[in-house]
Design a protein around this motif. Structure first.
Motif, mmCIF file in Angstrom:
data_model
loop_
_atom_site.group_PDB
_atom_site.id
_atom_site.type_symbol
_atom_site.label_atom_id
_atom_site.label_comp_id
_atom_site.label_asym_id
_atom_site.label_seq_id
_atom_site.Cartn_x
_atom_site.Cartn_y
_atom_site.Cartn_z
ATOM 1 N N UNK A 32 49.772 48.815 40.585
ATOM 2 C CA UNK A 32 49.407 47.424 40.834
ATOM 3 C C UNK A 32 48.325 47.078 39.822
ATOM 4 N N UNK A 33 48.478 45.957 39.161
ATOM 5 C CA UNK A 33 47.507 45.561 38.148
ATOM 6 C C UNK A 33 46.512 44.556 38.718
ATOM 7 N N UNK A 34 45.251 44.949 38.702
ATOM 8 C CA UNK A 34 44.166 44.052 39.101
ATOM 9 C C UNK A 34 43.502 43.570 37.818
ATOM 10 N N UNK A 35 43.493 42.253 37.610
ATOM 11 C CA UNK A 35 42.928 41.745 36.359
ATOM 12 C C UNK A 35 41.405 41.760 36.424
ATOM 13 N N UNK A 70 40.123 35.441 44.486
ATOM 14 C CA UNK A 70 39.646 36.498 45.392
ATOM 15 C C UNK A 70 40.704 36.840 46.437
ATOM 16 N N UNK A 71 41.481 35.861 46.891
ATOM 17 C CA UNK A 71 42.582 36.153 47.825
ATOM 18 C C UNK A 71 43.638 37.032 47.172
ATOM 19 N N UNK A 72 43.972 36.723 45.931
ATOM 20 C CA UNK A 72 44.946 37.535 45.201
ATOM 21 C C UNK A 72 44.436 38.960 45.030
ATOM 22 N N UNK A 73 43.143 39.110 44.717
ATOM 23 C CA UNK A 73 42.560 40.447 44.549
ATOM 24 C C UNK A 73 42.577 41.219 45.856
ATOM 25 N N UNK A 74 42.253 40.560 46.955
ATOM 26 C CA UNK A 74 42.271 41.240 48.253
ATOM 27 C C UNK A 74 43.673 41.730 48.603
ATOM 28 N N UNK A 75 44.679 40.912 48.341
ATOM 29 C CA UNK A 75 46.062 41.311 48.634
ATOM 30 C C UNK A 75 46.471 42.516 47.797
ATOM 31 N N UNK A 76 46.102 42.514 46.524
ATOM 32 C CA UNK A 76 46.482 43.634 45.654
ATOM 33 C C UNK A 76 45.791 44.924 46.084
ATOM 34 N N UNK A 77 44.529 44.836 46.416
ATOM 35 C CA UNK A 77 43.787 46.036 46.832
ATOM 36 C C UNK A 77 44.320 46.556 48.163
ATOM 37 N N UNK A 89 43.105 48.481 36.466
ATOM 38 C CA UNK A 89 42.269 47.304 36.210
ATOM 39 C C UNK A 89 42.322 46.998 34.734
ATOM 40 N N UNK A 90 43.009 45.900 34.406
ATOM 41 C CA UNK A 90 43.172 45.563 32.995
ATOM 42 C C UNK A 90 43.716 44.147 32.868
ATOM 43 N N UNK A 152 35.177 33.043 21.730
ATOM 44 C CA UNK A 152 36.119 32.187 22.416
ATOM 45 C C UNK A 152 36.950 33.018 23.377
ATOM 46 N N UNK A 153 37.428 32.290 24.354
ATOM 47 C CA UNK A 153 38.263 32.953 25.346
ATOM 48 C C UNK A 153 39.647 33.140 24.768
ATOM 49 N N UNK A 154 40.227 34.263 25.031
ATOM 50 C CA UNK A 154 41.579 34.516 24.584
ATOM 51 C C UNK A 154 42.355 35.204 25.678
ATOM 52 N N UNK A 155 43.620 35.014 25.665
ATOM 53 C CA UNK A 155 44.454 35.694 26.655
ATOM 54 C C UNK A 155 44.574 37.149 26.236
ATOM 55 N N UNK A 156 44.227 38.006 27.143
ATOM 56 C CA UNK A 156 44.309 39.435 26.881
ATOM 57 C C UNK A 156 45.515 39.981 27.604
ATOM 58 N N UNK A 157 46.324 40.693 26.891
ATOM 59 C CA UNK A 157 47.561 41.180 27.490
ATOM 60 C C UNK A 157 47.280 42.290 28.492
ATOM 61 N N UNK A 158 48.178 42.389 29.423
ATOM 62 C CA UNK A 158 48.057 43.398 30.477
ATOM 63 C C UNK A 158 48.616 44.721 29.991
#
Length: 158
Positions: A32-35, A70-77, A89-90, A152-158
């Protein structure tokens, strides 16, 4: 068409980025990937106990977005813990909060504090209140040139 992601500012850099149940080889586990932004919401809301409104402003997002993350993180954990899955975590859309440099004009001590923690009240060495932002850290307009803007913000791949 969905709205583009707003860049989320985070401050934490986890010491470990992979967790798995003991005794089960990694090849047999489902991941499971937690960002990183989800981890930051867990840190702010659950570990530090900050209200969602102020935690959201620290991450430069709305309170509603903070609540969704935070809801998404709780569900994943919960899924990883209850179903015996590995937790990685990535990735995510984020920018690491930079550190701010301060200088004491009495003892010339220079130190750094992370963004979102507030301005220090006194020098860490001599306890003087005659402190200011360090000259090299005063921002784009005071340095007199291009190329010194914040990352700057950039999309970081998983």
């Amino acid at each position: 068409m969905s709205r583009p992601f707003k860049c989320r500012r985070i401050c934490c850099d986890p010491k470990s980025d992979y967790f798995k149940p003991r005794g089960i080889p990694v090849t047999r586990l489902e991941e499971i990937n937690l960002t990183m932004d989800e981890l930051e919401t867990i840190r702010l809301a659950d570990l530090e106990g900050i209200y969602q409104e102020s935690a959201a402003s620290k991450m430069n997002i709305s309170r509603q977005t903070f609540g969704n993350i935070v809801n998404s993180a709780h569900k994943k954990i919960a899924d990883a813990l209850l179903n015996g899955k590995a937790l990685k975590i990535k990735g995510g859309v984020y920018a690491m909060a930079e550190m701010r440099k301060f200088k004491c004009y009495v003892c010339n001590n220079t130190w750094e504090v992370p963004y979102g923690t507030g301005r220090p009240k006194e020098c860490t060495q001599c306890k003087s209140t005659n402190i200011h932002r360090a000259a090299e850290d005063r921002g784009y307009a005071r340095r007199g040139g291009a190329g010194y803007g914040r990352r700057r913000c950039g999309r970081l791949s998983v």
